[in-house]
Each structure stands twice: as C-alpha cells, then as structure tokens.
Design a protein around this motif. Structure first.
Motif, PDB file in Angstrom:
ATOM      1  N   CYS A  49       0.844  -1.208   0.000  1.00 34.60           N
ATOM      2  CA  CYS A  49       0.000   0.000   0.000  1.00 34.60           C
ATOM      3  C   CYS A  49       0.883   1.263   0.000  1.00 34.60           C
ATOM      4  O   CYS A  49       1.769   1.398   0.847  1.00 34.60           O
ATOM      5  CB  CYS A  49      -0.892  -0.026   1.234  1.00 34.60           C
ATOM      6  SG  CYS A  49      -1.764   1.521   1.515  1.00 34.60           S
ATOM      7  N   CYS A  52       0.245   3.008   3.770  1.00 32.76           N
ATOM      8  CA  CYS A  52       0.634   2.429   5.062  1.00 32.76           C
ATOM      9  C   CYS A  52       1.636   1.291   4.921  1.00 32.76           C
ATOM     10  O   CYS A  52       2.024   0.694   5.927  1.00 32.76           O
ATOM     11  CB  CYS A  52      -0.602   1.963   5.819  1.00 32.76           C
ATOM     12  SG  CYS A  52      -1.319   0.461   5.144  1.00 32.76           S
ATOM     13  N   CYS A  71      -6.569  -1.500   0.219  1.00 35.64           N
ATOM     14  CA  CYS A  71      -5.654  -1.942   1.286  1.00 35.64           C
ATOM     15  C   CYS A  71      -6.485  -2.472   2.452  1.00 35.64           C
ATOM     16  O   CYS A  71      -7.434  -1.810   2.887  1.00 35.64           O
ATOM     17  CB  CYS A  71      -4.794  -0.767   1.743  1.00 35.64           C
ATOM     18  SG  CYS A  71      -3.856  -1.123   3.238  1.00 35.64           S
ATOM     19  N   CYS A  74      -5.572   0.233   5.741  1.00 36.80           N
ATOM     20  CA  CYS A  74      -5.954   1.657   5.825  1.00 36.80           C
ATOM     21  C   CYS A  74      -7.104   2.031   4.888  1.00 36.80           C
ATOM     22  O   CYS A  74      -7.559   3.174   4.911  1.00 36.80           O
ATOM     23  CB  CYS A  74      -4.741   2.539   5.574  1.00 36.80           C
ATOM     24  SG  CYS A  74      -4.255   2.644   3.847  1.00 36.80           S
TER      25      CYS A  74
HETATM   26 ZN   LIG Z   1      -2.806   0.910   3.479  1.00 32.47          ZN
END
Ligand SMILES: [Zn+2]
Length: 324
Positions: A49, A52, A71, A74
C-alpha cells in the motif's frame, strides 16, 4: 431544513464543465495514455500500500484490464500497476488542462463558480486571506490564485507544465515555480492548497510531508481529491470517470485521508463532499445506450444537494492543520 439546504446548494452548469459524451472521450483519452505507457517505459508493479506499506489487499474491480485494489489495513484504493514513467502521460500533447478550445468564457466561469467558492471555504475555516502567504500546488491556469490575490493574499504557484506556468505568470501575475515541493524556493506558508493533485501522486506520504515542511506551525493544507466512498462510484463502479488507471494512482476516502494526516503531523479539522454524482450517473446511462432515468433528470439538483451534505458525493475536501 430541506428548503434551507436547497437554498444553499450551488448548482453546476454541466454544459460548461463537460462535453457531450464525455465518458466516451475520456475512454479514448485513457486508452491513448495506456498505449503511450505500453510503448514507452511500460508499467511498474506496486506490491504494498502506498499509504501504510501493508502488503495485503483485495480487488475492487478492473478497468481496461488494470486492477484497482483496497488496502486491508488503511482502506486506501490504489492501482497495482502504474506507469513506469509519468512523462508518458503528462508530457503527451493531448494532456492539457487549458487549451485554445477551453475558451476564456469557460475560464471566467471556473473562476467565478469555483475560484470564489474555494476562497469562501478557506475564509470560513482558516480566517481572512488578506496578507496570508498561500501556495497553490499544481495551480494550472491560476483561476484560484487570481481570486485569492483579489482577496489580498500573497500568492505563489507550483506547476510542472511550462505552458500553464507561462499562462499564470502572464495572466495572474504571481510567481509560479516548476520545482518539486522537496526543493521549493519559498517556505513559511500560512495555507497550501492541493486541488485535484493528490490522486495523481505515486507516494502520497512523501508528497504531503514535503508540503507540511513548507507550512508555518498552525498553518493549513486544503486537499480536494476524489472520494472513493461515494454514491456514484457505488452505482457506476469502473464506469466512473474517477477510475482512471493511467492517471489516478491512489483514491482516498475519509479514513485514509485522516491516516495520511496522522503520519505527516497534520490534523483533519474539516471534511466535506461535493460532487457531480447524478450528472455522472446520467452520463453513464448515455454511454451505455440506456434511456436516461427521468426521476434523476427531474431531481438532479435536489438529489445532489442531499448527497453532498451526507458526505457521499464523489469529491471530497479535507482541511488539515499543522501541529494543533
Ligand atoms: Zn494501506
């Protein structure tokens, strides 16, 4: 309450915003950009991602064979294949924000309808703009800076496109730099505006960190970006013009936008949505050769006003504050 809501709703003249059959034009444009990428540096695989760094995600849907994923940590949506070299997209002659066809009348409309609305939003949440030092990142043809300057702000722009940079320098008469934010010649801004840029950025964390570093303590960053958690994307899925694999690499909703602030020292102080959801759904019906839904046609502004205030419209506006 409904009457009050409708009185406050600012309508959009869709004919000044979009060509007829704009989804078809967008499809042709996107396919050309994808072919440019195929013929130049090809595609780069994204395995974690971009927000994050988590490595697990689930697919939302494909567009032109390119998957968009979510993701699992997040909730950022991102493309797992992105252009190896963004010049394949942004340096193409077809990639223009302001062209001769985009007439002065349209420039004036955008300035009056959207430039003024942006200044009003800023003044409501960040105080009067007079004497504030403002940077507009990706300032395009400068219609926002033009209104901010009239409000008494000290204005600066950043813009990669040489053509747009020259236009804004000449028409708005403010300094416009081509340097990236981590090498920017000015600093200590009171406000940084980032309109319709974040979704194009491969590494949103380093981009926002660089923007935050140019901001005074207590300063504000205003981001306009598509809202993936919107009514029109729920209805249209990959038919939405927001799903644009060669250009829109990351798509936010409220949670990932807040997360972006948390990891870059910025606090969300305001979030709202505004959109063209109903117009987009009608355009999708045209594109698919379906009859336009009469209920939607009749109540387009009323429905949009309600979608806007519910936080479910297809564009969001997030205001962050540094260090407070
Ligand atoms: Zn993420």
């Amino acid at each position: 309450m409904l009457t009050d809501l409708l009185n406050k709703h600012l309508k959009v003249d869709i004919n000044k915003m979009r060509k007829t059959n704009f989804l078809e034009s967008q499809r042709e444009f996107e396919l050309k950009m994808i072919s440019n990428v195929n013929n130049k540096n090809g595609w780069k695989e994204i395995s974690v991602c971009p927000l994050c760094n988590f490595g697990k995600y689930v697919k939302e849907f494909d567009k032109y064979g390119i998957p968009l994923v979510k993701c699992e940590k997040c909730e950022l949506r991102f493309q797992v294949k992105i252009p190896g070299d963004s010049n394949a997209v942004y340096q193409d002659d077809n990639y223009t924000v302001y062209t001769k066809e985009d007439s002065c009348e349209h420039y004036e409309y955008r300035k009056e309808r959207f430039g003024r609305e942006r200044v009003q939003l800023l003044e409501r949440h960040c105080g009067r703009l007079a004497k504030k030092k403002i940077l507009d990142v990706g300032c395009g043809n400068g219609y926002f800076l033009s209104v901010a300057k009239e409000a008494g702000a000290f204005c600066f722009g950043s813009e990669f496109s040489e053509k747009l940079r020259k236009f804004t320098l000449k028409e708005v008469v403010v300094p416009v730099y081509r340097e990236s934010l981590d090498n920017f010649p000015e600093k200590d801004f009171d406000i940084i505006t980032i309109f319709d840029v974040l979704e194009h950025i491969e590494s949103p964390v380093s981009f926002m960190s660089a923007a935050a570093a140019l901001l005074k303590e207590g300063g504000y960053i205003i981001v306009y970006t598509p809202n993936f958690d919107s009514f029109s994307i729920k209805v249209m899925k990959e038919y939405s013009s927001i799903i644009a694999p060669a250009e829109h690499l990351v798509l936010f909703s409220y949670e990932p936008a807040k997360y972006l602030g948390d990891i870059t020292g910025l606090k969300v102080i305001h979030m709202e949505t505004r959109g063209l959801d109903i117009h987009s759904i009608l355009a999708c019906q045209d594109y698919r050769g379906e009859a336009r839904n009469e209920f939607l046609v009749k109540w387009v502004d009323e429905l949009q006003a309600m979608i806007d205030v519910s936080g479910a419209a297809d564009y969001m506006r997030v205001i962050y504050r540094k260090g407070c």
